[in-house]
Write an enzyme that holds these catalytic residues in place. Structure first.
Site, PDB file in Angstrom:
ATOM      1  CG  ASP A  12      12.515  -2.151   1.717  1.00  0.00           C
ATOM      2  OD1 ASP A  12      12.204  -0.941   1.711  1.00  0.00           O
ATOM      3  OD2 ASP A  12      12.562  -2.826   2.761  1.00  0.00           O
ATOM      4  CG  ASN A  67       1.117   2.359  -4.946  1.00  0.00           C
ATOM      5  OD1 ASN A  67       0.118   3.020  -4.714  1.00  0.00           O
ATOM      6  ND2 ASN A  67       1.297   1.142  -4.405  1.00  0.00           N
ATOM      7  CE1 TYR A 118       0.099   8.287   3.750  1.00  0.00           C
ATOM      8  CE2 TYR A 118      -1.849   9.664   4.059  1.00  0.00           C
ATOM      9  CZ  TYR A 118      -1.122   8.764   3.297  1.00  0.00           C
ATOM     10  OH  TYR A 118      -1.605   8.343   2.080  1.00  0.00           O
ATOM     11  CE  LYS A 140       1.518   9.264   0.525  1.00  0.00           C
ATOM     12  NZ  LYS A 140       2.166   8.448  -0.525  1.00  0.00           N
ATOM     13  CB  THR A 184      -6.116   0.286   1.062  1.00  0.00           C
ATOM     14  OG1 THR A 184      -5.879   1.430   1.908  1.00  0.00           O
ATOM     15  CG2 THR A 184      -6.432   0.758  -0.347  1.00  0.00           C
TER      16      THR A 184
END
Length: 257
Positions: A67, A94, A180, A184, A215
């Site tokens: 984790d 990832n 988000y 990134k 996904t």
């Protein structure tokens, strides 16, 4: 298996968040290339299921409980790699979260900057940025033992300030994001800084934009398969000594900063 038992020329790859989606596809492709693949997963059972499936397909795969937001499991994973294999050749960071659950970007109303919950932003950065630092630093001593170490950070086209700031660009119709996409963007910046530090050591560090992949994280609204999304990860993980470092790439080439 210990460090003396695995084939000397067989590369060892660790993929975080690899029990499903793009991570699992990348793990499968690396295994098909003959690498020993370590499936990093928060849930030990899901990790073992994914590893077992790869072994059933003829690959050499092992589950590693990991984790990225818990330093203890990160260090335990590094210790396990040390004891069993003695080195690490490929690290693919990832594991990541959107912060909005299974909601596609155009519907993520909870990420609009003026009304966002700061706790959600913190949680996203904890996984997508701080988790990458934790895992990378824990694995660096093992990567330094590889003759050709490679680090791949899984980013997003949405990390590109060039693309997201264009009012007529591909992201113009999406809701603004305070969690988000900025996480990134931070990850790609971090990638450059690691590349600058590690360039002299021959460790190639690059960011990958898989594209809009089907996904769980977007409730399966993506139009690319996980195999297609994983292709750029695998390409960057297997770069030759003359390969780039400090770059941001999709399967179509460089992604603008």
């Amino acid at each position: 298996m210990n460090a003396r038992e695995h084939t000397p020329n067989q590369k060892i790859a660790l993929v975080t968040g690899a029990n499903k989606g793009i991570g699992r596809a990348a793990a499968g492709q690396l295994a098909a290339l003959g690498m020993t693949v370590l499936i990093g997963a928060r849930d030990p059972l899901r990790g073992e299921d994914a590893a077992a499936a790869l072994r059933a397909a003829g690959g050499d795969a092992h589950a590693v409980t990991l984790d990225v937001t818990h330093p203890t499991t990160v260090q335990e994973a590094a210790n396990q790699v040390e004891e069993r294999f003695g080195q690490l050749d490929v690290l693919i960071n990832n594991a990541g979260i959107t912060g909005s659950g299974q909601v596609s970007p155009e519907d993520a109303h909870d990420q609009v900057p003026s009304t966002v919950d700061l706790n959600m932003v913190r949680a996203v950065f904890e996984t997508n940025v701080f988790g990458v630092i934790a895992v990378t630093n824990a694995m660096l001593p093992l990567l330094r033992r590889s003759p050709a170490p490679r680090i791949v950070n899984v980013s997003s086209h949405g990390a590109s300030l060039t693309l997201t700031s264009d009012p007529d660009g591909p992201f113009a119709t999406l809701l603004p994001s305070a969690a988000y996409f900025p996480s990134k963007t931070a990850l790609t910046a971090l990638t450059v800084q690691y590349a600058n530090e590690l360039r002299k050591d021959g460790i190639l560090v690059n960011a990958a934009a898989p594209g809009y992949v089907d996904t769980d994280s977007n409730n399966h609204t993506g139009f690319l398969t996980v195999a297609q999304g994983a292709a750029v990860l695998v390409r960057l993980a297997t770069l030759g000594t003359d390969g780039p470092t400090g770059g941001f790439f999709s399967e179509d080439g460089s992604v603008p900063w």
